[in-house]
Design an enzyme around this catalytic site. Sequence first.
Site, mmCIF file in Angstrom:
data_model
loop_
_atom_site.group_PDB
_atom_site.id
_atom_site.type_symbol
_atom_site.label_atom_id
_atom_site.label_comp_id
_atom_site.label_asym_id
_atom_site.label_seq_id
_atom_site.Cartn_x
_atom_site.Cartn_y
_atom_site.Cartn_z
ATOM 1 C CD GLU A 42 -2.604 1.303 2.412
ATOM 2 O OE1 GLU A 42 -2.822 2.522 3.075
ATOM 3 O OE2 GLU A 42 -2.600 0.218 3.337
ATOM 4 N NE ARG A 46 -0.495 8.298 5.606
ATOM 5 C CZ ARG A 46 -0.496 7.449 6.664
ATOM 6 N NH1 ARG A 46 0.545 7.301 7.428
ATOM 7 N NH2 ARG A 46 -1.523 6.881 6.915
ATOM 8 C CB THR A 70 -3.740 8.325 2.708
ATOM 9 O OG1 THR A 70 -3.002 7.467 3.683
ATOM 10 C CG2 THR A 70 -3.947 9.378 3.474
ATOM 11 C CE LYS A 130 -6.366 2.463 7.333
ATOM 12 N NZ LYS A 130 -5.739 3.562 6.517
#
Length: 213
Positions: A42, A46, A70, A130
């Site tokens: 993953e 960011r 994200t 998640k």
Amino acid sequence: MEQELEARLANAPVVPLIGANDTAVAVETANALNAGGLGVIEVVLRTDEAVDCMEAIAKQTSGLIVGAGTVLTVAQAEEVVARGAQFIVCPGLVDAVAEYCLKQNVPLYAGTMTAGEVQRAYALGLRTVKFFPASLAGGVPMLKALSSVFREMRFMPTGGVSAANLADFLAVPSVIACGGSWLTPADEIAAGNYDAITKLAREAVAIGRQARP
């Protein structure tokens, strides 16, 4: 893709997070993780260069399943899929993102931490979510409580997971895998010590296999 992804996670139920701003470093890190037995990666969005890093891993490595984490908006979801993301991870649950991923048949792990959020995800058609931030949201006891109510749901705890508690999370039957950044320590990557990354990956795989013989 979903079946292949689940099969990969059944063999090694850990998803390492890569947060990079250099494509060459991202590729080296991904290869080091793969060498240690972790084939699902993953890349978290960011940094400004994160999508470039994810695309580079997708194009310059082999044998990996690469996703984007994200992801906050539908626009971001569309971009990462167009550039090679094979699955999407979100910190929270956004209906529009879930609907987009379901329509496009892109596996999605939307972030949840309460019964209300899990129920909303279930109503939208998601069956795996998640659990984030795992340690702050109640950890293993909370996962067990949610699992007893939402018997069809599976969870990917992320946030506060480490080598020390990985086995405890994986011992919960509803946990499909755990995500974590402990596998990609910034100091080792900055030093170019990719052997350390491979070692951490191997340790995680060993923990997973011991927790789930």
